[in-house]
Write a protein that holds these residues in place. Structure first.
Motif, PDB file in Angstrom:
ATOM      1  N   TYR A  17       0.890  -1.164   0.000  1.00  0.00           N
ATOM      2  CA  TYR A  17       0.000   0.000   0.000  1.00  0.00           C
ATOM      3  C   TYR A  17       0.919   1.203   0.000  1.00  0.00           C
ATOM      4  O   TYR A  17       1.516   1.509   1.038  1.00  0.00           O
ATOM      5  CB  TYR A  17      -0.870   0.035   1.260  1.00  0.00           C
ATOM      6  CG  TYR A  17      -1.859  -1.093   1.405  1.00  0.00           C
ATOM      7  CD1 TYR A  17      -3.034  -1.112   0.653  1.00  0.00           C
ATOM      8  CD2 TYR A  17      -1.651  -2.119   2.318  1.00  0.00           C
ATOM      9  CE1 TYR A  17      -3.960  -2.131   0.806  1.00  0.00           C
ATOM     10  CE2 TYR A  17      -2.574  -3.138   2.481  1.00  0.00           C
ATOM     11  CZ  TYR A  17      -3.724  -3.138   1.720  1.00  0.00           C
ATOM     12  OH  TYR A  17      -4.642  -4.147   1.874  1.00  0.00           O
ATOM     13  N   ALA A  33       2.653  -4.536   3.266  1.00  0.00           N
ATOM     14  CA  ALA A  33       1.745  -5.215   4.207  1.00  0.00           C
ATOM     15  C   ALA A  33       2.007  -6.716   4.220  1.00  0.00           C
ATOM     16  O   ALA A  33       1.934  -7.365   5.262  1.00  0.00           O
ATOM     17  CB  ALA A  33       0.294  -4.934   3.833  1.00  0.00           C
ATOM     18  N   GLY A  75      -1.671  -5.792  12.657  1.00  0.00           N
ATOM     19  CA  GLY A  75      -0.852  -5.142  11.636  1.00  0.00           C
ATOM     20  C   GLY A  75       0.173  -6.043  10.970  1.00  0.00           C
ATOM     21  O   GLY A  75       0.945  -5.596  10.125  1.00  0.00           O
ATOM     22  N   GLY A 109      -0.297  -8.450   8.851  1.00  0.00           N
ATOM     23  CA  GLY A 109      -0.599  -8.762   7.452  1.00  0.00           C
ATOM     24  C   GLY A 109      -1.540  -9.936   7.242  1.00  0.00           C
ATOM     25  O   GLY A 109      -1.792 -10.340   6.102  1.00  0.00           O
ATOM     26  N   LYS A 110      -2.129 -10.466   8.329  1.00  0.00           N
ATOM     27  CA  LYS A 110      -2.968 -11.652   8.163  1.00  0.00           C
ATOM     28  C   LYS A 110      -4.269 -11.354   7.408  1.00  0.00           C
ATOM     29  O   LYS A 110      -4.641 -12.113   6.507  1.00  0.00           O
ATOM     30  CB  LYS A 110      -3.256 -12.362   9.493  1.00  0.00           C
ATOM     31  CG  LYS A 110      -3.322 -11.485  10.689  1.00  0.00           C
ATOM     32  CD  LYS A 110      -3.382 -12.226  11.988  1.00  0.00           C
ATOM     33  CE  LYS A 110      -4.137 -11.377  12.998  1.00  0.00           C
ATOM     34  NZ  LYS A 110      -3.535 -10.016  13.192  1.00  0.00           N
ATOM     35  N   THR A 111      -4.944 -10.250   7.743  1.00  0.00           N
ATOM     36  CA  THR A 111      -6.190  -9.935   7.047  1.00  0.00           C
ATOM     37  C   THR A 111      -5.928  -9.648   5.570  1.00  0.00           C
ATOM     38  O   THR A 111      -6.687 -10.071   4.695  1.00  0.00           O
ATOM     39  CB  THR A 111      -6.900  -8.727   7.698  1.00  0.00           C
ATOM     40  OG1 THR A 111      -7.100  -9.038   9.070  1.00  0.00           O
ATOM     41  CG2 THR A 111      -8.231  -8.437   7.046  1.00  0.00           C
ATOM     42  N   THR A 112      -4.839  -8.938   5.290  1.00  0.00           N
ATOM     43  CA  THR A 112      -4.499  -8.638   3.899  1.00  0.00           C
ATOM     44  C   THR A 112      -4.256  -9.937   3.127  1.00  0.00           C
ATOM     45  O   THR A 112      -4.706 -10.075   1.981  1.00  0.00           O
ATOM     46  CB  THR A 112      -3.258  -7.720   3.849  1.00  0.00           C
ATOM     47  OG1 THR A 112      -3.525  -6.546   4.625  1.00  0.00           O
ATOM     48  CG2 THR A 112      -2.925  -7.319   2.427  1.00  0.00           C
ATOM     49  N   HIS A 153      -6.048 -13.304  16.211  1.00  0.00           N
ATOM     50  CA  HIS A 153      -4.842 -12.931  16.939  1.00  0.00           C
ATOM     51  C   HIS A 153      -4.776 -13.630  18.288  1.00  0.00           C
ATOM     52  O   HIS A 153      -3.945 -13.298  19.121  1.00  0.00           O
ATOM     53  CB  HIS A 153      -4.617 -11.416  17.018  1.00  0.00           C
ATOM     54  CG  HIS A 153      -5.780 -10.640  17.502  1.00  0.00           C
ATOM     55  ND1 HIS A 153      -6.503  -9.814  16.685  1.00  0.00           N
ATOM     56  CD2 HIS A 153      -6.359 -10.588  18.706  1.00  0.00           C
ATOM     57  CE1 HIS A 153      -7.486  -9.279  17.384  1.00  0.00           C
ATOM     58  NE2 HIS A 153      -7.423  -9.734  18.606  1.00  0.00           N
TER      59      HIS A 153
HETATM   60  P1  ATP Z   1      -5.347  -6.798  12.652  1.00  0.00           P
HETATM   61  O1  ATP Z   1      -5.176  -7.968  13.545  1.00  0.00           O
HETATM   62  O2  ATP Z   1      -5.216  -5.494  13.389  1.00  0.00           O
HETATM   63  O3  ATP Z   1      -6.551  -6.860  11.784  1.00  0.00           O
HETATM   64  P2  ATP Z   1      -3.651  -7.665  10.433  1.00  0.00           P
HETATM   65  O4  ATP Z   1      -2.548  -8.584  10.793  1.00  0.00           O
HETATM   66  O5  ATP Z   1      -4.854  -8.284   9.848  1.00  0.00           O
HETATM   67  O6  ATP Z   1      -4.050  -6.769  11.677  1.00  0.00           O
HETATM   68  P3  ATP Z   1      -3.525  -6.095   8.039  1.00  0.00           P
HETATM   69  O7  ATP Z   1      -4.899  -5.533   8.171  1.00  0.00           O
HETATM   70  O8  ATP Z   1      -3.313  -7.151   7.043  1.00  0.00           O
HETATM   71  O9  ATP Z   1      -3.018  -6.611   9.455  1.00  0.00           O
HETATM   72  O10 ATP Z   1      -2.524  -4.894   7.746  1.00  0.00           O
HETATM   73  C1  ATP Z   1      -1.151  -5.084   7.440  1.00  0.00           C
HETATM   74  C2  ATP Z   1      -0.502  -3.720   7.219  1.00  0.00           C
HETATM   75  O11 ATP Z   1      -1.035  -3.095   6.050  1.00  0.00           O
HETATM   76  C3  ATP Z   1      -0.703  -2.736   8.349  1.00  0.00           C
HETATM   77  O12 ATP Z   1       0.484  -2.003   8.511  1.00  0.00           O
HETATM   78  C4  ATP Z   1      -1.818  -1.839   7.854  1.00  0.00           C
HETATM   79  O13 ATP Z   1      -1.727  -0.550   8.413  1.00  0.00           O
HETATM   80  C5  ATP Z   1      -1.580  -1.830   6.353  1.00  0.00           C
HETATM   81  N1  ATP Z   1      -2.829  -1.657   5.593  1.00  0.00           N
HETATM   82  C6  ATP Z   1      -3.894  -2.506   5.604  1.00  0.00           C
HETATM   83  N2  ATP Z   1      -4.854  -2.060   4.767  1.00  0.00           N
HETATM   84  C7  ATP Z   1      -4.404  -0.893   4.234  1.00  0.00           C
HETATM   85  C8  ATP Z   1      -4.928   0.042   3.293  1.00  0.00           C
HETATM   86  N3  ATP Z   1      -6.126  -0.122   2.718  1.00  0.00           N
HETATM   87  N4  ATP Z   1      -4.159   1.112   2.984  1.00  0.00           N
HETATM   88  C9  ATP Z   1      -2.950   1.289   3.538  1.00  0.00           C
HETATM   89  N5  ATP Z   1      -2.392   0.439   4.415  1.00  0.00           N
HETATM   90  C10 ATP Z   1      -3.105  -0.644   4.769  1.00  0.00           C
END
Ligand code: ATP
Length: 330
Positions: free
Chosen positions: A16, A21, A42, A44-47, A195
């Protein structure tokens, strides 16, 4: 119901802007297995999950589902289905119509989609609620409906984004057993983002622990717990003390350490310290030891062991462990 498919991620990357991510991850998930993507906020699991679903485009790399490369396919053509954290049921549709919705979009006639929706509602024990609106259901019931709705398209892979986080602790444990049962019965591949390390331990055939967009370790819960790959994994999974021996780091399970007041025999490893806290936790006492050389340790002593050792806050004791139980960290 379609059988599960294996999934392979090849150098999968998401950027991003300047944020990386997901950083070129490689991962193989066996067909019909329960995989938990675990890690701190943060990481990266949801991404990763959203890229597998097709709700987020990959910046680089590939997603292989069975024999097909689905990286550039729209979500509905991938053979995946997603269940969201907020179950996102349509408030004005009955339970039956919510579950049948995806089939309606595909032009399936009402009799056929109602029959299929009833079958899936039976599977999640919600057959008696077909005429209710989502607002007339408890959180746990809404979750079952959301599951039935995700399963109606007969996906090969079900993607679950923190599916238990909105439930109270008691219901969460009950629903997690049900998720596991459903996955076993259906034989499809589940990928579940959480998490909570307890949740991942309880559910997963394979835990994928992520950190800063990379995979820190992928393995069975017992592998990850007993052989943490590095300090991050040992700390995140919990239940370990990290000790430094001649500049090398080791993890030792806190329930495999012992405490004694007399100087230990040379063949066991030991750290001398002062007890700074004693907490009773039901099955064990958690004893915090401030080590003389600076490290803080937590030792879990079973109640019967605690009763045979006179320990108080302020007591000087040795934490001891069998050297063979120390696991070297990478
Ligand atoms: P959580 O447990 O808080 O949901 P996560 O492990 O699922 O966290 P992600 O949502 O995958 O984390 O985010 C991974 C990284 O990408 C983070 O640094 C987040 O800020 C960034 N990120 C996620 N979505 C976007 C977006 N649409 N634009 C910019 N950065 C993003």
């Amino acid at each position: 119901m379609a059988a599960g498919s294996p999934i392979e991620l090849v150098a999968l990357t998401k950027r991003y802007g300047t944020t990386l991510a997901v950083d070129a991850i490689d991962l193989k998930i066996a067909a019909g297995s329960y995989c938990c993507l675990l890690g701190p906020s943060g990481c990266g699991k949801t991404t990763t999950l959203r890229m597998i679903a097709g709700h987020e485009a990959a910046s680089q790399g590939d997603i292989l589902l069975g024999a097909s490369n689905v990286t550039d396919l729209p979500p509905a053509s991938r053979g995946t289905a997603m269940m969201f954290q907020s179950y996102a049921l349509f408030p004005h549709l009955t339970v039956l119509d919510n579950v049948g919705f995806a089939l309606k979009m595909r032009g399936v006639d009402k009799a056929e989609r109602d029959a299929k929706a009833r079958e899936l509602l039976g599977l999640v024990d919600m057959a008696n609620y077909v005429d209710r609106l989502p607002g007339q259901l408890s959180g746990g019931q809404q979750q079952r409906v959301a599951l039935a709705r995700a399963l109606i398209t007969e996906p090969q892979v079900l993607l679950l984004d923190e599916p238990l986080s909105a439930l109270d602790p008691f219901l969460r444990i009950r629903m997690r057993a049900e998720l596991k049962r459903l996955q076993r019965e259906l034989g499809i591949t589940f990928i579940h983002v959480t998490h909570g390390q307890d949740e991942a331990m309880a559910l997963a055939d394979m835990i994928v622990l992520m950190h800063d967009g990379k995979i820190s370790q992928a393995g069975t819960p017992r592998e990850v717990f007993n052989k943490p790959a590095n300090e991050f994994v040992a700390k995140f999974i919990g239940g370990h003390n990290i000790v430094d021996r001649a500049g090398k780091k080791f993890a030792v399970r806190s329930d495999l350490m012992n405490l004694q007041t007399k100087k230990p025999a040379a063949k066991t490893d030991a750290i001398l310290g002062t007890i700074s806290e004693i907490e009773y936790q039901g099955t064990a006492f958690h004893i915090t030891l401030a080590g003389k050389t600076g490290e803080d340790l937590i030792i879990q002593l079973a109640e019967n062991k605690f009763d045979t050792t006179p320990l108080k806050v302020g007591t000087e004791v040795y934490a001891i462990w069998e050297p063979s139980l120390a696991h070297a960290l990478g």
